[in-house]
Structure formats: C-alpha cells, structure tokens
Design a protein around this motif. Structure first.
Motif, mmCIF file in Angstrom:
data_model
loop_
_atom_site.group_PDB
_atom_site.id
_atom_site.type_symbol
_atom_site.label_atom_id
_atom_site.label_comp_id
_atom_site.label_asym_id
_atom_site.label_seq_id
_atom_site.Cartn_x
_atom_site.Cartn_y
_atom_site.Cartn_z
ATOM 1 N N CYS A 151 0.844 -1.209 0.000
ATOM 2 C CA CYS A 151 0.000 0.000 0.000
ATOM 3 C C CYS A 151 0.875 1.253 0.000
ATOM 4 O O CYS A 151 0.606 2.213 -0.729
ATOM 5 C CB CYS A 151 -0.921 -0.002 1.217
ATOM 6 N N ARG A 152 1.914 1.230 0.804
ATOM 7 C CA ARG A 152 2.808 2.396 0.905
ATOM 8 C C ARG A 152 3.585 2.631 -0.374
ATOM 9 O O ARG A 152 3.690 3.773 -0.855
ATOM 10 C CB ARG A 152 3.784 2.187 2.065
ATOM 11 N N ASP A 153 4.111 1.555 -0.969
ATOM 12 C CA ASP A 153 4.986 1.685 -2.140
ATOM 13 C C ASP A 153 4.226 1.703 -3.460
ATOM 14 O O ASP A 153 4.825 1.981 -4.504
ATOM 15 C CB ASP A 153 6.005 0.539 -2.154
ATOM 16 N N GLY A 154 2.939 1.398 -3.426
ATOM 17 C CA GLY A 154 2.163 1.397 -4.659
ATOM 18 C C GLY A 154 2.568 0.300 -5.628
ATOM 19 O O GLY A 154 2.770 0.560 -6.809
ATOM 20 N N ARG A 156 1.789 -3.842 -7.043
ATOM 21 C CA ARG A 156 0.765 -4.871 -7.109
ATOM 22 C C ARG A 156 1.093 -6.051 -6.192
ATOM 23 O O ARG A 156 2.266 -6.313 -5.901
ATOM 24 C CB ARG A 156 0.597 -5.368 -8.539
ATOM 25 N N GLU A 174 -4.240 -4.080 -6.957
ATOM 26 C CA GLU A 174 -3.504 -2.862 -6.625
ATOM 27 C C GLU A 174 -4.037 -2.382 -5.276
ATOM 28 O O GLU A 174 -5.107 -1.797 -5.189
ATOM 29 C CB GLU A 174 -3.701 -1.808 -7.708
ATOM 30 N N ILE A 176 -4.878 -0.489 -1.824
ATOM 31 C CA ILE A 176 -5.024 0.906 -1.431
ATOM 32 C C ILE A 176 -4.947 1.078 0.083
ATOM 33 O O ILE A 176 -4.184 1.892 0.589
ATOM 34 C CB ILE A 176 -6.359 1.486 -1.945
ATOM 35 N N ARG A 214 4.798 -1.372 -10.325
ATOM 36 C CA ARG A 214 4.241 -0.185 -9.684
ATOM 37 C C ARG A 214 3.023 0.312 -10.454
ATOM 38 O O ARG A 214 2.938 0.170 -11.658
ATOM 39 C CB ARG A 214 5.294 0.926 -9.602
ATOM 40 N N VAL A 217 -1.774 5.512 -8.403
ATOM 41 C CA VAL A 217 -2.985 5.406 -7.580
ATOM 42 C C VAL A 217 -4.132 6.115 -8.286
ATOM 43 O O VAL A 217 -4.080 7.315 -8.542
ATOM 44 C CB VAL A 217 -2.750 6.017 -6.184
#
Length: 325
Positions: A151-154, A156, A174, A176, A214, A217
């Motif tokens: 979630c922090r690094d974005g 999958r 992905e 969130i 990556r 978002v």
C-alpha cells in the motif's frame, strides 16, 4: 555540576526529542533550564552514544531525532506508561498471529521497570476489567507487513483467494488500504482481472507476494465506507434498508459498523442498511431497536415482521385476530 545531574539532563533531552518532531535550541534550553551552549554539548553526548540527532539549519530550524541502528530508550511519563501497559494487555488477545506473545513479553519488560505506584494502578485496571471477545479471524503478521508495504509503495500484490464454486484462484490487485473491524482485517484494492474495486479478507488470503509492478494510484472511494458497505451487504442473501426514528449517532451506538451502515436522513431520522441470510432474522433484530422503524426495502421484510408480530402476540398471551396465520 555532578555526573548524575548531567546524565539526568541528557535523558530529559532525549525524552523531549521523542515528544515531537523538531525543537529549536532556544526551546530546548528553556525546557531544560540551561544555556544554548549546554544544549549543544548534550546533543553531542547523545550522538556519541549512537543516537542520530540531526541539526536543521535555517529559519525555524533546530534539532530532530532521526532513525538510527538501535532503538533508543523510551522515556514515558505516568499517563503514557499506563496507556502503554493497558494497550499491550489488550493486544495480547488480538487478531495478529504471534502479536499476543510479543505484547506479553513487552508488557513483562515494562512491568519490571515501572514504578510501584504505577504498577499498582495498571494492575487495578486489569483486575477490574474483563474483555468480551467473540470469535476472531487470526492473520499472519508477515502478511500484514507485506500488504502494508505494498500500500505504501504502490506495488501490485498476488495471492490465492477462494472463488465461489471454483476453489482458489490467483488474484492480482492494486492495494489501497487495510481496514479492521476489530474482529477481522480487510484489504480494499483494485482487482486487475475484474477491472473493479474489491474487498478481500486477509484471513482468507494464501501465498501473498508483493511484485515489482508499480501502479499509479487511481481515484478511489473512501476505504472505510467501501469496506463497510461490502461487509454489511455483499456476503448476505438479503440487504434491508429501513428508516429509524433516531439520529444517526444514536443508532450507531447500538449498531456496530461491521453489522450495519447508518446515514443521517434529516428531521431526527436515519437510514440503516443491514444484511442477513434470513428475513425473519432481520425482522427480529430490527425489532430489538428501541426506536420506531419503517421498512424501505425489501417489501418482503414487512411480511417477515408481520409473522414475528403474530408469534410475539401468542407468546404474550394476546388473542389472535380471526383469520390470522
């Protein structure tokens, strides 16, 4: 000035640096009752001990305690020590696998160094408190960290997840945000293969792996609201919407967020959405609300409420109307 006085002051300086992000030299000097030069010497003493105290130059600059190679001693005041001890006790019965044992070890260490007056207060709280905990779904701590980093690094995430009537399938999402209800953990994520937002229970995930793919978002709904709607409606056969003659805050006091979603409807009314596999079950639980309730949907819920009313009338010894079933 004695060595004891200097040591005590350096420990107080360390406690101040832990209290907030940044301090000016003048603020630290005022708190410690010393000169700015003395503050600089004490900062250097902390650096010599291995604590990375960074100097920030410019207007509004000062000192910040950075992340180092070891954890500095935590200097807690009375309220912080009691809050930490109580929280660790509650965490010992939590939903994360292994966290309970770790919490008990940390609590034992804290209890060992806690002053006797505070230890007595903490034990008084524990002795006077029981925790009512229903069945919880335990999750692996490593999974929690994997999803939090994703979630922090974005990036999958891939994992196996039960698919209705088809065993387990690999899902690519992905992530969130994670949301917890206290009993279960959920992940809100964009399902790449289904091209839509989805909610996943962490205790049902298997072999979760963060990839190097990556993703930007995308615009998304509020995670808490989205998960709540999924939890209260999607798993059930029936989704009921009723108007309750009470403000939303009053209804939320008796309807937990994992059970139903409550929205304000104005003029002292609110709308409650709640799911269930049986209309009779829904009617019985809605009847327990200490407020006037008006059924919006489904219309079959009114029939279930009628059946419940007749059964209650019999139980209360009230004569049934002719032709009633």
């Amino acid at each position: 000035m004695t060595v004891e006085t200097t040591t005590e002051r350096v420990l107080r300086l360390l406690a101040l640096l832990q209290r907030r992000l940044s301090w000016t030299a003048a603020e630290l000097a005022a708190e410690l009752g010393v000169t700015g030069r003395c503050v600089r010497r004490d900062v250097q003493r902390l650096r010599t001990l291995g604590y990375p105290v960074h100097a920030v130059s410019g207007v509004g600059g000062g000192y910040q305690l950075g992340a180092g190679t070891r954890l500095p001693p935590l200097l807690l005041d009375d309220e912080e020590a009691i809050a930490t001890a109580v929280s660790l006790r509650l965490a010992s019965g939590g939903t994360v696998a292994g966290a309970g044992e770790a919490a008990l070890r940390a609590l034992a260490k804290l209890d060992q160094v806690m002053p006797s007056r505070l230890r007595a207060e903490v034990r008084a709280v524990h002795g006077a408190t029981d925790t009512l905990i229903g069945p919880v779904a335990e999750i692996d701590g490593e999974l929690l960290v994997t999803l939090a980093r994703a979630c922090r690094d974005g990036v999958r995430v891939r994992f196996h997840y039960p698919d209705r009537g088809a065993g387990e399938r690999e899902r690519r999402v992905e992530p969130i945000r994670m949301v917890t209800t206290g009993r279960r953990w959920y992940l809100m994520a964009w399902d790449v293969d289904r091209d839509d937002w989805r909610t996943f229970r962490l205790d049902r995930m298997r072999a979760a792996t963060a990839t190097t793919w990556r993703f930007p978002v995308r615009e998304h709904p509020d995670p808490v609201v989205f998960v709540q709607r999924s939890v209260t409606g999607a798993p059930y056969r029936y989704l009921a919407r009723v108007r309750v003659h009470a403000p939303a805050d009053r209804v939320r006091e008796v309807v937990p967020p994992q059970v139903g979603q409550v929205e304000d409807d104005g003029d002292g009314w609110s709308v409650l959405a709640v799911g269930g596999d049986s209309l009779d079950w829904l009617a019985a639980h809605l009847a327990r609300l200490d407020h006037e309730v008006e059924v919006l949907e489904p219309p079959e819920l009114r029939e279930a409420a009628g059946r419940l009313a007749r059964r209650l009338a019999v139980l209360a010894g009230v004569p049934s109307e002719p032709g009633a079933r």
